[in-house]
Design a protein around this motif. Structure first.
Motif, mmCIF file in Angstrom:
data_model
loop_
_atom_site.group_PDB
_atom_site.id
_atom_site.type_symbol
_atom_site.label_atom_id
_atom_site.label_comp_id
_atom_site.label_asym_id
_atom_site.label_seq_id
_atom_site.Cartn_x
_atom_site.Cartn_y
_atom_site.Cartn_z
ATOM 1 N N ARG A 10 30.593 31.932 48.105
ATOM 2 C CA ARG A 10 29.481 31.353 47.345
ATOM 3 C C ARG A 10 28.736 30.364 48.233
ATOM 4 O O ARG A 10 29.342 29.565 48.952
ATOM 5 C CB ARG A 10 30.014 30.661 46.097
ATOM 6 N N ILE A 11 27.399 30.405 48.175
ATOM 7 C CA ILE A 11 26.588 29.495 48.990
ATOM 8 C C ILE A 11 26.302 28.241 48.166
ATOM 9 O O ILE A 11 25.470 28.242 47.260
ATOM 10 C CB ILE A 11 25.258 30.160 49.414
ATOM 11 N N ASP A 12 27.006 27.145 48.489
ATOM 12 C CA ASP A 12 26.800 25.864 47.826
ATOM 13 C C ASP A 12 27.193 24.761 48.806
ATOM 14 O O ASP A 12 27.397 25.014 49.994
ATOM 15 C CB ASP A 12 27.599 25.783 46.518
ATOM 16 N N ARG A 13 27.328 23.535 48.329
ATOM 17 C CA ARG A 13 27.700 22.433 49.226
ATOM 18 C C ARG A 13 29.046 22.683 49.897
ATOM 19 O O ARG A 13 29.238 22.387 51.069
ATOM 20 C CB ARG A 13 27.749 21.110 48.446
ATOM 21 N N GLY A 14 29.962 23.267 49.113
ATOM 22 C CA GLY A 14 31.264 23.564 49.678
ATOM 23 C C GLY A 14 31.195 24.585 50.793
ATOM 24 O O GLY A 14 31.917 24.503 51.791
ATOM 25 N N ALA A 15 30.261 25.571 50.640
ATOM 26 C CA ALA A 15 30.104 26.581 51.676
ATOM 27 C C ALA A 15 29.609 25.964 52.968
ATOM 28 O O ALA A 15 30.057 26.322 54.064
ATOM 29 C CB ALA A 15 29.129 27.662 51.208
ATOM 30 N N TRP A 16 28.681 25.019 52.872
ATOM 31 C CA TRP A 16 28.175 24.368 54.078
ATOM 32 C C TRP A 16 29.289 23.552 54.747
ATOM 33 O O TRP A 16 29.359 23.474 55.967
ATOM 34 C CB TRP A 16 26.995 23.454 53.737
ATOM 35 N N ALA A 17 30.161 22.967 53.932
ATOM 36 C CA ALA A 17 31.279 22.212 54.500
ATOM 37 C C ALA A 17 32.241 23.150 55.231
ATOM 38 O O ALA A 17 32.692 22.858 56.333
ATOM 39 C CB ALA A 17 32.013 21.437 53.407
ATOM 40 N N ARG A 18 32.544 24.295 54.596
ATOM 41 C CA ARG A 18 33.422 25.261 55.239
ATOM 42 C C ARG A 18 32.762 25.855 56.490
ATOM 43 O O ARG A 18 33.414 26.136 57.482
ATOM 44 C CB ARG A 18 33.770 26.403 54.268
ATOM 45 N N GLY A 19 31.441 26.020 56.423
ATOM 46 C CA GLY A 19 30.731 26.637 57.532
ATOM 47 C C GLY A 19 30.615 25.754 58.759
ATOM 48 O O GLY A 19 30.143 26.199 59.806
ATOM 49 N N SER A 20 31.065 24.489 58.647
ATOM 50 C CA SER A 20 30.981 23.594 59.785
ATOM 51 C C SER A 20 32.134 23.779 60.755
ATOM 52 O O SER A 20 32.131 23.264 61.878
ATOM 53 C CB SER A 20 30.961 22.133 59.320
ATOM 54 N N GLY B 134 31.018 28.601 60.871
ATOM 55 C CA GLY B 134 29.886 28.576 61.782
ATOM 56 C C GLY B 134 28.539 28.727 61.104
ATOM 57 O O GLY B 134 27.503 28.723 61.778
ATOM 58 N N MET B 135 28.498 28.837 59.777
ATOM 59 C CA MET B 135 27.231 29.074 59.094
ATOM 60 C C MET B 135 26.266 27.898 59.210
ATOM 61 O O MET B 135 25.050 28.062 59.106
ATOM 62 C CB MET B 135 27.477 29.401 57.620
ATOM 63 N N ARG B 136 26.804 26.700 59.435
ATOM 64 C CA ARG B 136 25.928 25.527 59.547
ATOM 65 C C ARG B 136 24.986 25.634 60.734
ATOM 66 O O ARG B 136 23.981 24.916 60.805
ATOM 67 C CB ARG B 136 26.766 24.251 59.664
ATOM 68 N N GLU B 137 25.281 26.530 61.673
ATOM 69 C CA GLU B 137 24.402 26.713 62.830
ATOM 70 C C GLU B 137 23.160 27.530 62.498
ATOM 71 O O GLU B 137 22.221 27.610 63.291
ATOM 72 C CB GLU B 137 25.171 27.429 63.948
ATOM 73 N N ALA B 138 23.128 28.140 61.312
ATOM 74 C CA ALA B 138 22.047 29.062 60.965
ATOM 75 C C ALA B 138 20.727 28.338 60.717
ATOM 76 O O ALA B 138 20.685 27.216 60.204
ATOM 77 C CB ALA B 138 22.428 29.866 59.732
ATOM 78 N N ASP B 139 19.635 29.007 61.095
ATOM 79 C CA ASP B 139 18.292 28.522 60.770
ATOM 80 C C ASP B 139 17.842 29.032 59.404
ATOM 81 O O ASP B 139 16.984 28.432 58.760
ATOM 82 C CB ASP B 139 17.294 28.999 61.838
ATOM 83 N N ALA B 140 18.406 30.153 58.977
ATOM 84 C CA ALA B 140 18.089 30.720 57.664
ATOM 85 C C ALA B 140 19.301 31.501 57.168
ATOM 86 O O ALA B 140 20.011 32.115 57.961
ATOM 87 C CB ALA B 140 16.866 31.636 57.738
ATOM 88 N N VAL B 141 19.529 31.457 55.862
ATOM 89 C CA VAL B 141 20.673 32.153 55.266
ATOM 90 C C VAL B 141 20.196 32.998 54.088
ATOM 91 O O VAL B 141 19.480 32.500 53.211
ATOM 92 C CB VAL B 141 21.751 31.161 54.766
#
Length: 216
Positions: A205-215, A172-179
Motif C-alpha cells: 500500500r502506498i502511504d506514509r508507512g510505505a515511504w518509511a519502508r521504501g527508505s 528504495g522507493m524513496r529514490e523515485a521521482d514519480a510513483v
C-alpha cells in the motif's frame, strides 16, 4: 477546430469504458469530426457477429479512423488488416494501451521537465496492466529508469525484458521521482493472485508507512 471536418471517426468499444471512450469522442468532436459510437452491448455482437464482420460493416461507411478497445490482445492489429481506415488502439486485453502512455509521458514531462534520467516506480498489479506495459516502453525510450514492484504473482521477472528493474518489495522507493499505484484488476484474474488483501496492502500500500519502508 476544423482539423477533422468531413472525417468520420468510429469508436468501437468491446469493453466498458468511461474516461477513454469519452476522451476520444470529445477530442474528435472538438476537431469537427463526425463521430459514431458502437459498443458491444445492444449491437449485433450480442447475436454472434464476429469482429471481422463488424469491421466489414463499419468499413462500408467509409470511416477515416476506427478507435478500438477490446479484451483480446492483438485485436487492433487484426482490425488494421481488415480495413483501410486508420486504427487506434484504445486498449487490448493485457497487451497495450499506447494512448494512455502518451498522455502519461506528457503529464510527467510537464511536472518533471524531462524524463531523461528520471526514476519512475510502478507498484501493484503490473501483470494484468496494459497501461504498465505501454508506459514501461514509453518511459524507457525517453531515458527514464523504470522499476516495477509488487508480489511475484503480480510482477513476474519477465518485465525485465521490457527494460524495467523488477523488485518484490518497496525498498528504495524513496529514490523515485514519480510513483504509479496500480489497482488490482480482479476482472482479469482467473485465480487469486495474492494470499489475502490484508497481506498485500500491508506490504504494497502506498502511504506514509510505505515511504518509511521504501527508505531502506
Amino acid at each position: 477546430m476544423p482539423s477533422l471536418r468531413g472525417r468520420l471517426v468510429i469508436n468501437l468499444f468491446y469493453e466498458a469504458s468511461t474516461r477513454t471512450r469519452s476522451s476520444f469522442e470529445l477530442a474528435a468532436k472538438r476537431l469537427s469530426a463526425d463521430v459514431l459510437n458502437l459498443v458491444s452491448s445492444g449491437s449485433s455482437v450480442e447475436k454472434g457477429e464476429s469482429l471481422r464482420d463488424t469491421v466489414a460493416t463499419l468499413s462500408a461507411y467509409g470511416p477515416d479512423a476506427i478507435v478500438i478497445r477490446s479484451p483480446n490482445a492483438g485485436a487492433p492489429a487484426m482490425v488494421a488488416g481488415w480495413t483501410s481506415a486508420a486504427v487506434v488502439n484504445a486498449g487490448d486485453g493485457k497487451h497495450q494501451h499506447p494512448t494512455q502512455a502518451l498522455l502519461d509521458c506528457y503529464t510527467l514531462r510537464r511536472r518533471l521537465g524531462t524524463l531523461d534520467g528520471a526514476k519512475i516506480w510502478i507498484v501493484g498489479d503490473v501483470a494484468h496492466s496494459r497501461v504498465a506495459r505501454s508506459c514501461i516502453q514509453a518511459f524507457t525510450k525517453l531515458g527514464a529508469h523504470v522499476t516495477v514492484a509488487g508480489p511475484p504473482t503480480l510482477v513476474p521477472d519477465e518485465f525485465a525484458s521490457l527494460g524495467a528493474s523488477v523488485r518484490h518489495s518497496l525498498d528504495g522507493m524513496r529514490e523515485a521521482d514519480a510513483v504509479y499505484a496500480l489497482r488490482m484488476q480482479l476482472e482479469r484474474m482467473s485465480d487469486a493472485a495474492v494470499p489475502s488483501l490484508r497481506e498485500y496492502t500491508s506490504n504494497f500500500r502506498i502511504d506514509r508507512g510505505a515511504w518509511a519502508r521504501g527508505s531502506s
